[in-house]
Motif scaffolding. Structure first.
Motif, PDB file in Angstrom:
ATOM      1  N   THR A  42       0.835  -1.211   0.000  1.00 20.98           N
ATOM      2  CA  THR A  42       0.000   0.000   0.000  1.00 20.98           C
ATOM      3  C   THR A  42       0.870   1.262   0.000  1.00 20.98           C
ATOM      4  OG1 THR A  42      -1.801  -1.169   1.061  1.00 20.98           O
ATOM      5  CG2 THR A  42      -1.831   1.197   1.258  1.00 20.98           C
ATOM      6  N   PHE A  45       1.935   1.862  -3.498  1.00 18.62           N
ATOM      7  CA  PHE A  45       0.846   2.395  -4.316  1.00 18.62           C
ATOM      8  C   PHE A  45       0.510   3.848  -3.946  1.00 18.62           C
ATOM      9  CE2 PHE A  45      -1.608  -1.352  -6.362  1.00 18.62           C
ATOM     10  CZ  PHE A  45      -0.435  -1.794  -6.939  1.00 18.62           C
ATOM     11  N   LYS A  46       0.648   4.149  -2.662  1.00 18.98           N
ATOM     12  CA  LYS A  46       0.414   5.540  -2.229  1.00 18.98           C
ATOM     13  C   LYS A  46       1.389   6.473  -2.929  1.00 18.98           C
ATOM     14  CE  LYS A  46      -1.126   5.679   2.581  1.00 18.98           C
ATOM     15  NZ  LYS A  46      -0.591   5.683   3.936  1.00 18.98           N
ATOM     16  N   SER A  49       0.566   7.024  -6.632  1.00 21.66           N
ATOM     17  CA  SER A  49      -0.582   7.900  -6.876  1.00 21.66           C
ATOM     18  C   SER A  49      -0.454   9.256  -6.165  1.00 21.66           C
ATOM     19  CB  SER A  49      -1.862   7.192  -6.445  1.00 21.66           C
ATOM     20  OG  SER A  49      -1.684   6.611  -5.178  1.00 21.66           O
ATOM     21  N   TYR A  51      -0.024  10.132  -3.061  1.00 20.86           N
ATOM     22  CA  TYR A  51      -0.638  10.365  -1.751  1.00 20.86           C
ATOM     23  C   TYR A  51       0.416  10.404  -0.656  1.00 20.86           C
ATOM     24  CZ  TYR A  51      -5.394   9.903  -3.465  1.00 20.86           C
ATOM     25  OH  TYR A  51      -6.578  10.107  -4.116  1.00 20.86           O
ATOM     26  N   PRO A  75      -3.518  17.175  -8.761  1.00 20.31           N
ATOM     27  CA  PRO A  75      -4.774  16.771  -9.423  1.00 20.31           C
ATOM     28  C   PRO A  75      -4.580  16.496 -10.912  1.00 20.31           C
ATOM     29  CG  PRO A  75      -5.149  18.645  -8.002  1.00 20.31           C
ATOM     30  CD  PRO A  75      -3.665  18.447  -8.054  1.00 20.31           C
ATOM     31  N   ARG A  78      -3.003  13.160 -11.359  1.00 24.73           N
ATOM     32  CA  ARG A  78      -3.944  12.045 -11.107  1.00 24.73           C
ATOM     33  C   ARG A  78      -4.893  11.808 -12.284  1.00 24.73           C
ATOM     34  NH1 ARG A  78      -4.782  13.502  -5.104  1.00 24.73           N
ATOM     35  NH2 ARG A  78      -2.911  12.577  -4.214  1.00 24.73           N
ATOM     36  N   ARG A  79      -5.041  12.836 -13.125  1.00 26.28           N
ATOM     37  CA  ARG A  79      -5.887  12.640 -14.311  1.00 26.28           C
ATOM     38  C   ARG A  79      -5.179  11.771 -15.358  1.00 26.28           C
ATOM     39  NH1 ARG A  79      -8.321  18.811 -14.827  1.00 26.28           N
ATOM     40  NH2 ARG A  79      -8.871  18.969 -12.627  1.00 26.28           N
ATOM     41  N   VAL A  83      -7.096   4.486 -10.684  1.00 24.99           N
ATOM     42  CA  VAL A  83      -6.900   3.720  -9.451  1.00 24.99           C
ATOM     43  C   VAL A  83      -8.144   2.868  -9.189  1.00 24.99           C
ATOM     44  CG1 VAL A  83      -6.382   3.842  -6.989  1.00 24.99           C
ATOM     45  CG2 VAL A  83      -5.485   5.597  -8.505  1.00 24.99           C
ATOM     46  N   PHE A  85      -9.748   0.247  -6.206  1.00 29.59           N
ATOM     47  CA  PHE A  85      -9.603  -0.214  -4.817  1.00 29.59           C
ATOM     48  C   PHE A  85     -10.313  -1.544  -4.596  1.00 29.59           C
ATOM     49  CE2 PHE A  85      -9.399   4.427  -4.463  1.00 29.59           C
ATOM     50  CZ  PHE A  85      -8.250   4.594  -3.714  1.00 29.59           C
ATOM     51  N   LYS A  89     -14.995   1.853  -3.867  1.00 28.85           N
ATOM     52  CA  LYS A  89     -15.109   3.315  -3.708  1.00 28.85           C
ATOM     53  C   LYS A  89     -16.081   3.936  -4.715  1.00 28.85           C
ATOM     54  CE  LYS A  89     -12.291   4.131  -0.353  1.00 28.85           C
ATOM     55  NZ  LYS A  89     -13.145   3.998   0.814  1.00 28.85           N
ATOM     56  N   ILE A 160      -3.461   1.472 -11.587  1.00 28.07           N
ATOM     57  CA  ILE A 160      -3.016   0.682 -10.435  1.00 28.07           C
ATOM     58  C   ILE A 160      -4.253   0.131  -9.733  1.00 28.07           C
ATOM     59  CG2 ILE A 160      -0.790   1.842 -10.103  1.00 28.07           C
ATOM     60  CD1 ILE A 160      -2.063   3.446  -7.832  1.00 28.07           C
ATOM     61  N   ASP A 162      -5.357  -1.990  -6.265  1.00 31.51           N
ATOM     62  CA  ASP A 162      -4.945  -2.507  -4.958  1.00 31.51           C
ATOM     63  C   ASP A 162      -5.927  -3.603  -4.534  1.00 31.51           C
ATOM     64  OD1 ASP A 162      -3.634  -2.832  -2.609  1.00 31.51           O
ATOM     65  OD2 ASP A 162      -4.298  -0.959  -1.681  1.00 31.51           O
TER      66      ASP A 162
END
Lengths: 220, 297
Positions: A42, A45-46, A49, A51, A75, A78-79, A83, A85, A89, A160, A162
């Protein structure tokens, strides 16, 4: 598309979540990431992305150096990625169509092109007939397919996932993996974290093994 | 419960809590405004009366008037002749004690007097000192029988005004703090219920302003709606109170002096409510955007 150079991540304690991680994943590759709970999947992956940032080393994803990225650029970075989950989500008060359309609306696309693109992607994941349903009223597999549709609708360079099959039975898990492979075949780099060793063996894809924060295996 | 219905129920409960908070504040403002008005009115009736002896000459009266007028705090010195005093006495007591008003001998005892009023700009807390100073200046003069300024009443009135100011300010602060706390909790509950939405919006590349804007707009609308409804509630309460004072408690003669918040006050109150709602939402949203970490919870 994804590059880690001598990446270390230490949390207060100190807890060494990642130790000298070196990896390179090219455009259009499909890669599994395996490892026991607490291995650092995790955390990795954070970082991919944006985070979290590395304590030292360089993380490069989709042309962005995430060690040097400014907050206001995140932002827009991230486009360029998608992602998925384990717990999907999805927004429960919005229909499947509205959930999938979100990334395009955030990007400011016009309503007409959004509608066209959403129906194309829903067709691709086999959910066009459920476009007006709410997430609570469709199956777990369908919810995950909706989440994948939302993650790929803006045609990201990197996807990605998870533990995307963590909440699904074996048959649905295979369906989801087939779908992710189809996404990969269209040129998207797909990076999947999973505990399912049997499935990893069957798929015969490149697999990275993470243990105690270090990469201990790479089938490349 | 369907997601939309659940959301509506939460929004409705937030509006109710916020309206109740604003209603407490607006009613407090109306009460405070009217209490202040009453106290000012009572203050206007505080005056010094100098009773003159039967045999005082016109020049003696003028001399006393001159001394009283020389004080900077004195607004007016009114000469009440014995005839006028008698007339007033008869009017006031005609319905209560008609026999008494026919007793000529008793009425001869009512003296002429000088009524001294203070300027409205003189603070209530200073009334007692000024009136007692004026009284000691004239009480030993020739032609003065007695000086009265309701010493006990004035000292109680001064203490009441001081206590009222302190209590009102403290109470206002407590009510405001409690209302802001309750309201921000209600907004926070609403924001927390949409935490997943914030996480998803961040994940798909929404900018900070895109994430915050809908929440802040919703907070502002909530504030505007709740404060407007609170004003309506307060007005209903005010009307009810006025009706009671006009009916059963008419002898107090308070209703004619009562007033609600002015138009400017109402507009200002709704604007403040709107800003407070927007600010409360901003504070909540600012802390919720923990992205991936939020998704792991």
């Amino acid at each position: 598309m994804i590059e880690f150079l001598h990446v270390y991540k230490t949390y207060p304690g100190p807890v060494h979540a990642l130790k000298n991680v070196e990896l390179k994943i090219g455009k259009g590759e499909f890669v599994f990431l395996t490892g026991p709970s607490g291995a650092g999947k995790t955390t990795l992956f954070k970082m991919i992305s944006a985070y979290d940032t590395a304590t030292s080393g360089d993380v490069k994803v989709a042309g962005y150096n995430l060690q040097e990225i400014q907050d206001k650029q995140i932002p827009f970075f991230r486009r360029k990625i998608g992602v998925v989950f384990q717990d999907f989500k999805l927004l429960k008060d919005r229909t499947i169509f509205e959930n999938v359309a979100l990334p395009l609306l955030v990007r400011g696309d016009k309503a007409q092109s959004v509608q066209r693109r959403v129906y194309d992607v829903l067709e691709q994941v086999g959910l066009a007939h459920k476009h007006d349903q709410y997430p609570d009223f469709i199956s777990g597999g369908e919810q995950q397919r909706t989440a994948i549709a939302r993650a790929i609708i803006h045609q990201p360079g990197v996807l990605i996932a998870d533990e995307p099959t963590g909440n699904l039975d074996p048959r649905l898990s295979e369906e989801i993996m087939d779908l992710l492979e189809r996404v990969c075949s269209q040129g998207t780099t797909v990076f999947v974290a999973t505990h399912d060793h049997e499935m990893v063996k069957r798929r015969k894809k490149r697999t990275l093994e993470l243990k105690d924060g270090a990469i201990v295996g790479d089938t490349l | 419960m369907r997601p939309a219905a659940k959301n509506l129920a939460l929004k409705l409960s937030t509006v109710i809590v916020a309206t109740a908070c604003f209603a407490v504040i607006s009613t407090g403002l109306v009460l405070s405004k009217n209490f202040r008005k009453m106290i000012t009115l009572w203050g206007e009736s505080v005056q010094l009366t100098v009773y003159l002896s039967q045999d005082i000459s016109a020049s003696g009266t003028e001399h006393i008037q001159k001394i009283l007028k020389s004080s900077a705090q004195v607004e007016s010195v009114k000469y009440i002749t014995q005839e006028k005093a008698l007339g007033d006495f008869r009017t006031q007591l005609a319905s209560y004690a008609p026999d008494l008003t026919q007793d000529d001998e008793l009425l001869q005892l009512i003296p002429a007097s000088l009524e001294v009023s203070l300027k409205s700009s003189v603070p209530a807390a200073e009334h007692l000192g000024i009136l007692s100073g004026l009284a000691s200046k004239v009480k030993n003069l020739e032609g003065v029988d007695e000086v009265s300024y309701g010493q006990e009443w004035v000292s109680k009135y001064s203490a009441l005004v001081s206590a009222f100011e302190v209590v009102l300010n403290l109470l206002g602060l407590v009510i405001l703090a409690a209302s802001v706390f309750v309201m921000s909790n209600a907004i926070r509950a609403s924001v927390n219920s949409r935490k997943d939405e914030i996480v998803v919006l961040e994940m798909i590349g929404a900018t900070q302003s895109m994430v915050r804007k809908p929440f802040i707009t919703e907070g502002a609308l909530l504030g505007a709606m709740s404060s407007a409804m609170a004003v309506i509630l307060s007005f209903m309460l005010y009307t009810l109170m006025k009706n009671i004072l006009q009916g059963r408690l008419s002898f107090l003669q308070l209703s004619e002096h009562m007033s609600f918040l002015s138009i400017v006050g109402v507009i200002g109150f709704v604007i403040c409510g709107t800003l407070l709602g927007a600010f409360g939402s901003y504070l909540c949203v600012r802390r919720v955007n923990d992205g991936w970490a939020g998704s792991q919870g």
